[in-house]
Design a protein around this motif. Structure first.
Motif, mmCIF file in Angstrom:
data_model
loop_
_atom_site.group_PDB
_atom_site.id
_atom_site.type_symbol
_atom_site.label_atom_id
_atom_site.label_comp_id
_atom_site.label_asym_id
_atom_site.label_seq_id
_atom_site.Cartn_x
_atom_site.Cartn_y
_atom_site.Cartn_z
ATOM 1 N N LEU A 255 14.437 -9.703 -10.279
ATOM 2 C CA LEU A 255 14.832 -8.472 -9.627
ATOM 3 C C LEU A 255 13.722 -7.425 -9.757
ATOM 4 N N THR A 256 13.088 -7.369 -10.911
ATOM 5 C CA THR A 256 12.014 -6.396 -11.101
ATOM 6 C C THR A 256 10.828 -6.689 -10.182
ATOM 7 N N SER A 257 10.549 -7.958 -9.944
ATOM 8 C CA SER A 257 9.463 -8.319 -9.026
ATOM 9 C C SER A 257 9.770 -7.847 -7.618
ATOM 10 N N THR A 258 11.016 -7.992 -7.205
ATOM 11 C CA THR A 258 11.419 -7.550 -5.876
ATOM 12 C C THR A 258 11.313 -6.034 -5.757
ATOM 13 N N VAL A 259 11.748 -5.328 -6.774
ATOM 14 C CA VAL A 259 11.683 -3.865 -6.746
ATOM 15 C C VAL A 259 10.225 -3.399 -6.694
ATOM 16 N N CYS A 260 9.370 -4.031 -7.480
ATOM 17 C CA CYS A 260 7.952 -3.654 -7.475
ATOM 18 C C CYS A 260 7.309 -3.945 -6.117
ATOM 19 N N ALA A 261 7.676 -5.068 -5.505
ATOM 20 C CA ALA A 261 7.134 -5.389 -4.184
ATOM 21 C C ALA A 261 7.600 -4.364 -3.153
ATOM 22 N N ALA A 262 8.848 -3.933 -3.243
ATOM 23 C CA ALA A 262 9.369 -2.937 -2.308
ATOM 24 C C ALA A 262 8.671 -1.587 -2.503
ATOM 25 N N VAL A 263 8.416 -1.208 -3.759
ATOM 26 C CA VAL A 263 7.724 0.053 -4.028
ATOM 27 C C VAL A 263 6.303 -0.007 -3.484
ATOM 28 N N SER A 264 5.646 -1.143 -3.663
ATOM 29 C CA SER A 264 4.284 -1.291 -3.142
ATOM 30 C C SER A 264 4.263 -1.237 -1.625
ATOM 31 N N ALA A 265 5.229 -1.893 -0.978
ATOM 32 C CA ALA A 265 5.285 -1.879 0.489
ATOM 33 C C ALA A 265 5.540 -0.465 1.012
ATOM 34 N N ALA A 266 6.446 0.267 0.346
ATOM 35 C CA ALA A 266 6.722 1.640 0.766
ATOM 36 C C ALA A 266 5.482 2.508 0.578
ATOM 37 N N GLY A 267 4.776 2.329 -0.511
ATOM 38 C CA GLY A 267 3.557 3.096 -0.760
ATOM 39 C C GLY A 267 2.482 2.801 0.266
ATOM 40 N N LEU A 268 2.340 1.540 0.631
ATOM 41 C CA LEU A 268 1.352 1.189 1.651
ATOM 42 C C LEU A 268 1.732 1.753 3.013
ATOM 43 N N GLY A 269 3.026 1.810 3.290
ATOM 44 C CA GLY A 269 3.490 2.430 4.537
ATOM 45 C C GLY A 269 3.157 3.908 4.580
ATOM 46 N N ILE A 270 3.376 4.600 3.461
ATOM 47 C CA ILE A 270 3.037 6.027 3.386
ATOM 48 C C ILE A 270 1.525 6.212 3.517
ATOM 49 N N ALA A 271 0.758 5.292 2.944
ATOM 50 C CA ALA A 271 -0.703 5.366 3.056
ATOM 51 C C ALA A 271 -1.132 5.186 4.508
ATOM 52 N N ALA A 272 -0.466 4.294 5.234
ATOM 53 C CA ALA A 272 -0.798 4.073 6.636
ATOM 54 C C ALA A 272 -0.496 5.318 7.469
ATOM 55 N N LEU A 273 0.646 5.981 7.183
ATOM 56 C CA LEU A 273 0.982 7.211 7.911
ATOM 57 C C LEU A 273 -0.024 8.327 7.588
ATOM 58 N N THR A 274 -0.445 8.386 6.363
ATOM 59 C CA THR A 274 -1.425 9.406 5.971
ATOM 60 C C THR A 274 -2.768 9.150 6.652
ATOM 61 N N ALA A 275 -3.159 7.881 6.759
ATOM 62 C CA ALA A 275 -4.408 7.538 7.440
ATOM 63 C C ALA A 275 -4.301 7.834 8.936
ATOM 64 N N TYR A 276 -3.135 7.653 9.523
ATOM 65 C CA TYR A 276 -2.910 7.947 10.923
ATOM 66 C C TYR A 276 -3.120 9.443 11.188
ATOM 67 N N ARG A 277 -2.826 10.286 10.187
ATOM 68 C CA ARG A 277 -3.008 11.731 10.328
ATOM 69 C C ARG A 277 -4.435 12.160 10.008
ATOM 70 N N LYS A 278 -5.325 11.206 9.892
ATOM 71 C CA LYS A 278 -6.752 11.445 9.664
ATOM 72 C C LYS A 278 -7.046 12.041 8.286
ATOM 73 N N ARG A 279 -6.219 11.708 7.319
ATOM 74 C CA ARG A 279 -6.451 12.118 5.930
ATOM 75 C C ARG A 279 -6.792 10.862 5.135
ATOM 76 N N PHE A 280 -7.988 10.350 5.365
ATOM 77 C CA PHE A 280 -8.375 9.046 4.834
ATOM 78 C C PHE A 280 -8.533 9.041 3.311
ATOM 79 N N LEU A 281 -9.029 10.107 2.755
ATOM 80 C CA LEU A 281 -9.202 10.157 1.301
ATOM 81 C C LEU A 281 -7.858 10.116 0.589
#
Length: 148
Positions: free
Chosen positions: A2-28
């Motif tokens: 269960l902890t592995s699944t939760v960690c994978a979900a947190v990582s996926a959500a974080g990468l999604g937020i990173a993609a949205l931030t990059a879309y707004r031209k805030r690459f750093l």
């Protein structure tokens, strides 16, 4: 598992937020978010998460932490008692040593000598009318008065 699944979900959500931030031209900022998002999945892949969950959910581990805390508490209490006893022991040793030794300042006032002891007779101070023998006679009198 269960902890592995939760960690994978947190990582996926974080990468999604990173993609949205990059879309707004805030690459750093997107790069930093992606770096933080990859930490949980990296911990799962290295086995650290399994190790942590085996520590957290085992009662014997918590009992071990309790024993360590008890040990630290006993050590701290013993040090505290040792310090207090050391101070009292020093006072008793001073009193025992001071009873046979002459006073440092024989002309000291009675309160500084402690209870039950009387001030010894001191030499009379030179009168104001007498002529000083030399320039330092008054300084010598002050020093004698203070036992120096």
């Amino acid at each position: 598992m269960l902890t592995s699944t939760v960690c994978a979900a947190v990582s996926a959500a974080g990468l999604g937020i990173a993609a949205l931030t990059a879309y707004r031209k805030r690459f750093l900022a997107a790069t930093r978010i992606a770096a933080f998002a990859l930490i949980p999945i990296g911990l799962v892949m290295t086995g650290v998460i399994d190790w942590v969950t085996s520590i957290v959910f085992k009662p014997t581990v918590w009992a071990g932490f309790g024993v360590l805390a008890l040990s630290a508490g006993l050590f701290a209490i013993s040090r505290l008692v040792e310090r207090r006893r050391g101070i009292a022991g020093r006072k008793e040793r001073r009193a025992a040593a001071g009873s046979g030794a002459p006073a440092v300042a024989p002309a000291a006032s009675a309160p500084s000598l402690g209870p039950g002891r009387k001030a010894p007779k001191s030499t009379p101070a030179p009168s104001a009318g007498s002529a000083p023998k030399d320039d330092f006679s008054d300084i010598e009198a002050i020093l004698k008065k203070h036992g120096i």
